[in-house]
Design a protein around this motif. Structure first.
Motif, PDB file in Angstrom:
ATOM      1  N   VAL A  68     -25.271  60.977 -15.597  1.00 48.80           N
ATOM      2  CA  VAL A  68     -26.300  61.039 -16.773  1.00 48.80           C
ATOM      3  C   VAL A  68     -25.397  60.944 -17.993  1.00 48.80           C
ATOM      4  O   VAL A  68     -26.119  60.774 -18.780  1.00 48.80           O
ATOM      5  CB  VAL A  68     -27.096  61.930 -16.469  1.00 48.80           C
ATOM      6  N   GLY A  69     -24.383  61.489 -18.501  1.00 55.13           N
ATOM      7  CA  GLY A  69     -24.384  62.581 -19.561  1.00 55.13           C
ATOM      8  C   GLY A  69     -23.599  60.739 -20.172  1.00 55.13           C
ATOM      9  O   GLY A  69     -23.168  60.929 -21.094  1.00 55.13           O
ATOM     10  N   PHE A  70     -22.489  60.077 -18.632  1.00 56.78           N
ATOM     11  CA  PHE A  70     -21.912  58.625 -19.861  1.00 56.78           C
ATOM     12  C   PHE A  70     -23.418  58.048 -20.128  1.00 56.78           C
ATOM     13  O   PHE A  70     -23.607  57.260 -21.025  1.00 56.78           O
ATOM     14  CB  PHE A  70     -20.996  58.301 -18.397  1.00 56.78           C
ATOM     15  N   LEU A  71     -23.949  57.684 -19.451  1.00 59.28           N
ATOM     16  CA  LEU A  71     -25.280  56.749 -19.888  1.00 59.28           C
ATOM     17  C   LEU A  71     -25.319  57.520 -21.624  1.00 59.28           C
ATOM     18  O   LEU A  71     -25.454  56.920 -22.645  1.00 59.28           O
ATOM     19  CB  LEU A  71     -26.950  57.079 -19.443  1.00 59.28           C
ATOM     20  N   SER A  89     -29.387  58.886  -6.301  1.00 55.93           N
ATOM     21  CA  SER A  89     -29.968  59.900  -7.071  1.00 55.93           C
ATOM     22  C   SER A  89     -29.978  60.115  -8.358  1.00 55.93           C
ATOM     23  O   SER A  89     -30.861  60.945  -8.752  1.00 55.93           O
ATOM     24  CB  SER A  89     -28.738  61.212  -6.529  1.00 55.93           C
ATOM     25  N   LEU A  90     -29.078  59.472  -9.414  1.00 56.60           N
ATOM     26  CA  LEU A  90     -29.438  58.814 -10.540  1.00 56.60           C
ATOM     27  C   LEU A  90     -31.471  58.678 -10.310  1.00 56.60           C
ATOM     28  O   LEU A  90     -31.915  58.718 -11.260  1.00 56.60           O
ATOM     29  CB  LEU A  90     -28.752  58.427 -10.969  1.00 56.60           C
ATOM     30  N   ALA A  91     -31.856  57.552  -9.436  1.00 57.41           N
ATOM     31  CA  ALA A  91     -32.516  56.745  -9.656  1.00 57.41           C
ATOM     32  C   ALA A  91     -33.844  57.817  -9.051  1.00 57.41           C
ATOM     33  O   ALA A  91     -35.541  57.398  -9.489  1.00 57.41           O
ATOM     34  CB  ALA A  91     -32.770  54.925  -8.644  1.00 57.41           C
ATOM     35  N   THR A  92     -33.680  58.899  -8.436  1.00 60.47           N
ATOM     36  CA  THR A  92     -34.763  59.720  -7.993  1.00 60.47           C
ATOM     37  C   THR A  92     -34.860  60.829  -9.197  1.00 60.47           C
ATOM     38  O   THR A  92     -36.200  61.063  -9.570  1.00 60.47           O
ATOM     39  CB  THR A  92     -34.376  60.699  -6.491  1.00 60.47           C
ATOM     40  N   ARG A  93     -33.807  61.180  -9.486  1.00 61.79           N
ATOM     41  CA  ARG A  93     -34.483  62.713 -10.706  1.00 61.79           C
ATOM     42  C   ARG A  93     -33.875  61.868 -11.714  1.00 61.79           C
ATOM     43  O   ARG A  93     -34.865  62.533 -12.793  1.00 61.79           O
ATOM     44  CB  ARG A  93     -32.330  63.301 -10.777  1.00 61.79           C
ATOM     45  N   HIS A  94     -33.425  61.295 -12.300  1.00 57.68           N
ATOM     46  CA  HIS A  94     -34.052  60.173 -13.628  1.00 57.68           C
ATOM     47  C   HIS A  94     -35.244  59.419 -13.520  1.00 57.68           C
ATOM     48  O   HIS A  94     -34.215  57.497 -13.749  1.00 57.68           O
ATOM     49  CB  HIS A  94     -33.101  60.112 -14.161  1.00 57.68           C
TER      50      HIS A  94
END
Length: 377
Positions: free
Chosen positions: A189-192, A214-219
């Motif tokens: 997320v920090g990279f994005l 994980s990224l798709a479910t958290r964000h």
């Protein structure tokens, strides 16, 4: 030799080899007065051949003219040379110190950006809708090693970005770093954020599939489309293959045996490939970080990378699941289960294919990926 037509309709003739010698520049992409190497993603200024981010390592450009519709270039006699690959293999066989010195010119090194103080290595190629490729977790892996055949193909239609995940490749490994699903997701997320990417499509390979999930479910607002290839993310009894991957002890014999597990087609691997991968896995600090990521018992690591199935069911993004039928690392049953859980999903199974779909079936995989990413709205 290759001839490039610039945006100003001028012809530039140059040696059809990147300074690494093993990649043909004629397969590159011309954009805004630069030529991007299709294998290493270096950028060369067309009029001078200078490598724009490291000018002392340039491509060879020849005096060029057009006569009666033909492009002529003044070519000096070509001298025989030893390719970079041959040189690296020789150094690996000899075990000389030049292997580490060569890392400074490794095609695995791309651009870098600070992510919460962690210098993160990544490759960025093409233009258009952004697609982020997340690599797997094999010893010595990097974004380039995992996606080297995918990056140039997808870059024809998309902006393709492939980072080295925290602890892997040439991204910094902070002392005392904690390696778990939450930390890896936060780093992505920090990279994005660091690249100013608000919403992207994600392609996750194996371990990288769990990070994508994980990224798709958290964000969910940050994700457009989702591709999961041989993905971790649901619980399963650990395979003997994955146990070998995460429990890897450095040796040439172990690396060769591991490559045979990854690939269904064993003609893709040999002792030379194993030596190169072993050299990558044993760079200073790499094996230490790797051992810290996946300590025994390995089944606990599988379970730690699994998401709550209710969370997976909540995924509303168009999702493509890809798996090799003969995968000995991550069982096909994981993709079957994800297909059951994700309502808007489709599943493609490649036959005569192990854990390396993107390598064993590169052309078909790249076409499938481009069609899916380009068709979903």
């Amino acid at each position: 030799m290759c001839v490039v037509l610039t945006n100003d309709a001028e012809h530039v003739a140059m040696l059809d080899r990147c300074p690494h010698r093993d990649v043909a520049l004629s397969g590159g992409i011309v954009k805004e007065g630069t030529l991007v190497c299709p294998g290493h993603f270096w950028r060369f200024d067309l009029p001078t051949g200078e490598r724009t981010e490291l000018p002392d390592r340039g491509a060879t450009v020849y005096p060029t003219r057009v006569v009666d519709g033909w492009v002529e270039a003044l070519l000096p006699p070509l001298q025989p040379h030893q390719s970079m690959r041959e040189w690296l293999l020789a150094q690996a066989r000899e075990g000389g110190p030049a292997v580490s010195e060569a890392a400074a010119e490794s095609p695995e090194i791309g651009e870098s950006v600070s992510v919460d103080g962690i210098l993160t290595n990544y490759h960025d190629l093409g233009s258009g809708e952004p697609v982020v490729l997340i690599h797997g977790s094999g010893p010595g892996v990097s974004a380039w090693a995992n996606w080297r055949l995918t990056l140039p193909a997808l870059a024809e239609s998309f902006r393709v970005i492939a980072p080295d995940v925290l602890g892997f490749g040439y991204t910094e490994r902070p002392p005392g770093a904690r390696y778990d699903l939450s930390t890896w997701t936060d780093h992505l997320v920090g990279f994005l954020d660091a690249l100013g990417l608000d919403r992207v499509s994600l392609v996750g390979n194996s371990f990288g599939g769990a990070l994508a999930l994980s990224l798709a479910t958290r964000h969910p607002e940050r994700v457009e489309r989702l591709v999961l290839m041989g993905s971790v993310g649901v619980s399963f009894p650990i395979t003997a293959g994955l146990d070998k991957v995460w429990g890897f002890e450095p040796s040439l014999a172990n690396m060769r045996a591991l490559l045979d597990v990854f690939a269904h087609d064993h003609t893709l691997v040999n002792d030379d490939v194993a030596r190169l991968r072993l050299a990558a896995a044993t760079r200073p600090g790499v094996q230490e970080a790797y051992a810290a990521m996946f300590p025994a018992p390995q089944q606990a690591r599988v379970d730690a990378m699994a998401l709550d199935e209710d969370l997976v069911r909540s995924i509303g993004h168009p999702t493509l699941l890809v798996h090799g039928r003969e995968d000995r690392v991550i069982p096909l049953t994981t993709s079957l289960r994800l297909h059951e859980l994700i309502d808007d999903s489709r599943l493609h199974v490649f036959d005569r294919c192990g854990h390396w779909v993107q390598i064993e079936h590169a052309t078909a995989f790249n076409r499938l990926l481009a069609d899916f990413l380009g068709s979903c709205g």
